[in-house]
Design an enzyme around this catalytic site. Structure first.
Site, PDB file in Angstrom:
ATOM      1  N   CYS A  85      -8.281  86.202 -11.660  1.00 46.20           N
ATOM      2  CA  CYS A  85      -8.031  85.230 -10.598  1.00 46.20           C
ATOM      3  C   CYS A  85      -8.069  85.912  -9.229  1.00 46.20           C
ATOM      4  O   CYS A  85      -9.134  86.336  -8.797  1.00 46.20           O
ATOM      5  CB  CYS A  85      -6.728  84.484 -10.853  1.00 46.20           C
ATOM      6  SG  CYS A  85      -6.578  82.950  -9.896  1.00 46.20           S
ATOM      7  N   HIS A 202      -6.903  82.823 -16.641  1.00 46.52           N
ATOM      8  CA  HIS A 202      -5.761  83.707 -16.829  1.00 46.52           C
ATOM      9  C   HIS A 202      -5.510  84.016 -18.315  1.00 46.52           C
ATOM     10  O   HIS A 202      -4.802  83.264 -18.982  1.00 46.52           O
ATOM     11  CB  HIS A 202      -4.495  83.056 -16.258  1.00 46.52           C
ATOM     12  CG  HIS A 202      -4.416  83.050 -14.774  1.00 46.52           C
ATOM     13  ND1 HIS A 202      -3.779  84.039 -14.058  1.00 46.52           N
ATOM     14  CD2 HIS A 202      -4.889  82.156 -13.857  1.00 46.52           C
ATOM     15  CE1 HIS A 202      -3.854  83.761 -12.763  1.00 46.52           C
ATOM     16  NE2 HIS A 202      -4.522  82.625 -12.619  1.00 46.52           N
ATOM     17  N   GLU A 204      -3.529  86.221 -19.490  1.00 44.49           N
ATOM     18  CA  GLU A 204      -2.108  86.533 -19.691  1.00 44.49           C
ATOM     19  C   GLU A 204      -1.275  85.265 -19.885  1.00 44.49           C
ATOM     20  O   GLU A 204      -0.177  85.320 -20.447  1.00 44.49           O
ATOM     21  CB  GLU A 204      -1.567  87.370 -18.518  1.00 44.49           C
ATOM     22  CG  GLU A 204      -1.232  86.624 -17.242  1.00 44.49           C
ATOM     23  CD  GLU A 204      -2.427  86.224 -16.396  1.00 44.49           C
ATOM     24  OE1 GLU A 204      -2.224  85.644 -15.312  1.00 44.49           O
ATOM     25  OE2 GLU A 204      -3.581  86.497 -16.816  1.00 44.49           O
TER      26      GLU A 204
END
Length: 225
Positions: A85, A202, A204
């Site tokens: 990002c 993302h 994560e």
């Protein structure tokens, strides 16, 4: 492996990245950009957020922080580096990867789950998948539209450096499945070395099972394992 998650003023996904990396068995810690990379750094994450408030352009100021010279040197030496990002914006602004990220076609901030098609399965970042696999990972950005010149785009495709493309749940790469207007539905690209990658979604945020959502992103972070 010891992974350094670089924290800039305005980063807000650094703790998430550390927690997700630890979940997949990676020793990770946050590194304040002014402190430089620790000597034992064996992997680097440029996390999401709004470094320096996205002034000038998203990632432009962080890309010029002194630590990024260390990151580029480490990448040239084969240390795995991933930008996510805002980290992808920093990576492209600092020359780690081609192209640039600009304002979404909708001109709005978008936060939603998207589907990605794995374009290559022979890289560290995609070794957990098969080519053509479809994974679900969330996006959260206002400047996520991947832009690249026509000639540079042709080179990118010819060199097989597109890592992920936005697609629908069945793997079809269509305009309707493109959440931000990115050129050629590109969601993630490789640097000159396959150990360097940037992507807007993302991973994560799609790793921890207790979040009650897809854990498809864990395979990307397992590259550090």
């Amino acid at each position: 492996m010891t992974v350094s998650v670089v924290q800039f003023g305005g980063s807000n996904c650094d703790r998430d990245a550390v927690r997700a990396l630890e979940h997949v068995g990676v020793d990770a810690g946050r590194v304040w950009h002014e402190d430089g990379l620790p000597a034992d750094t064996e992997g680097i994450v440029l996390p999401g957020g709004f470094s320096y408030g996205d002034y000038l352009r998203a990632g432009a100021m962080a890309a010029r922080a002194p630590i990024m010279a260390e990151v580029r040197e480490a990448a040239a030496d084969g240390v795995p580096v991933i930008g996510v990002c805002n980290g992808a914006q920093i990576g492209s602004e600092s020359g780690l990867t081609p192209g640039a990220f600009t304002t979404n076609a909708s001109a709005r901030f978008q936060c939603e789950p998207v589907h990605l098609r794995v374009e290559r399965a022979d890289t560290p970042w995609t070794a957990a998948y098969d080519e053509g696999d479809v994974i679900e990972v969330p996006i959260a950005h206002g400047e996520g539209r991947f832009e690249i010149g026509e000639e540079a785009h042709a080179d990118l495709v010819a060199d097989d450096r597109v890592l992920f493309r936005y697609c629908d749940a069945d793997g079809n790469v269509t305009d309707a499945a493109n959440p931000n207007g990115s050129t050629d539905n590109v969601a993630g690209v490789l640097g000159e070395r396959e150990s360097v990658a940037v992507l807007m979604p993302h991973p994560e945020r799609a790793t921890l099972p207790d979040l009650g959502r897809s854990t498809d992103g864990a395979g990307i972070l397992r590259a550090f394992v």
